[in-house]
Design a protein around this motif. Sequence first.
Motif, short mmCIF file in Angstrom:
data_model
loop_
_atom_site.label_atom_id
_atom_site.label_comp_id
_atom_site.label_asym_id
_atom_site.label_seq_id
_atom_site.Cartn_x
_atom_site.Cartn_y
_atom_site.Cartn_z
N ALA A 1 10.77 -7.82 3.66
CA ALA A 1 9.46 -8.12 4.23
C ALA A 1 9.00 -7.01 5.18
O ALA A 1 7.83 -6.61 5.16
N ILE B 1 5.58 -4.72 4.71
CA ILE B 1 4.53 -4.69 5.73
C ILE B 1 4.27 -3.28 6.22
O ILE B 1 3.13 -2.88 6.45
N LYS C 1 2.18 -1.33 10.80
CA LYS C 1 1.85 -2.72 11.16
C LYS C 1 2.92 -3.32 12.05
O LYS C 1 2.61 -4.07 12.99
N PHE D 1 1.11 -7.80 16.48
CA PHE D 1 1.69 -8.37 15.26
C PHE D 1 3.15 -8.71 15.49
O PHE D 1 3.91 -7.93 16.07
N LEU E 1 6.42 -10.17 13.19
CA LEU E 1 6.89 -10.50 11.84
C LEU E 1 7.27 -11.97 11.75
O LEU E 1 7.07 -12.61 10.71
N SER E 2 7.82 -12.53 12.84
CA SER E 2 8.25 -13.93 12.82
C SER E 2 7.07 -14.88 12.59
O SER E 2 7.25 -15.98 12.06
N ASP E 3 5.85 -14.46 12.99
CA ASP E 3 4.69 -15.33 12.82
C ASP E 3 4.29 -15.46 11.35
O ASP E 3 3.51 -16.35 10.99
N THR E 4 4.77 -14.56 10.50
CA THR E 4 4.42 -14.60 9.09
C THR E 4 5.39 -15.46 8.28
O THR E 4 5.22 -15.62 7.08
N THR F 1 6.94 -18.87 7.06
CA THR F 1 6.56 -20.26 6.91
C THR F 1 7.76 -21.08 6.45
O THR F 1 8.44 -20.69 5.50
N VAL G 1 -1.49 -14.67 0.26
CA VAL G 1 -1.86 -15.66 1.27
C VAL G 1 -1.45 -17.04 0.78
O VAL G 1 -1.72 -17.41 -0.36
#
Length: 233
Positions: free
Chosen positions: A170, A174, A178, A184, A186-189, A191, A204
């Motif tokens: 990942a 990215i 970024k 930004f 990475l942990s926020d992406t 799910t 998305v």
Amino acid sequence: MSLKQQASQGAEINEKLAALMTNSNAVRAIASAVEGTLGPKGLDTMLVDKFGEVVITNDGVTILTMMEANHPAARMVINIAKSQQEEIGDGTTTATVMAGALVSAGVEQVVKGVPVARVIEGIRAGVRRALEVMKEQAIPLEDLQHPWLKQVALVAGREHQDIADLVVEAARLIGKEKLLDPNFKLSDTVTSEEGATNQVFMGVILNKETMNKQMPRQLENVKVLVIDDALEP
């Protein structure tokens, strides 16, 4: 100095030490709650809330967030861990354990008679020196293809090979530019879906059910309008 004055002064010193020990014990209690989860071989912790709900985790920030602490010093440590999580996204357990160790070492010096101001000055000097040593020994990874990146992911992922591979994949998708963006994380992406397999998904994800069961499950070559708002008059 009369015996009465000496007794009064001694009582005042004991009262100050009692307050110091109370604060120190509160910080130690918070640190002890998460120190067992530290490292790749860290243990899981079982949390039970007042409603009987059980959560088993080895994530420091989860443990600290779910704890009900009333003591001001304990709440201060928890808030520090939350700030660490929001700013960096990792290291909450390490920060908490280090805070507990610094407080314990400071209390030992105060009990020996060292003034509190001198103890604080010494701790600050030690922290500055530690940062200098870390900068001297740090090895920057300029390339996302560097093999050590996988080792970092392994440690952070508690030696789960599959998770480490996905994190590195990942990060490479990215891109470095970024990842270096301060806004930004990475942990926020990531799910989390119960029962789902681990994978890196390009695109998305809209976590919504279809409005009608007869709607098609797959669409190709279509345009989609996404509105992040309520459709109200």
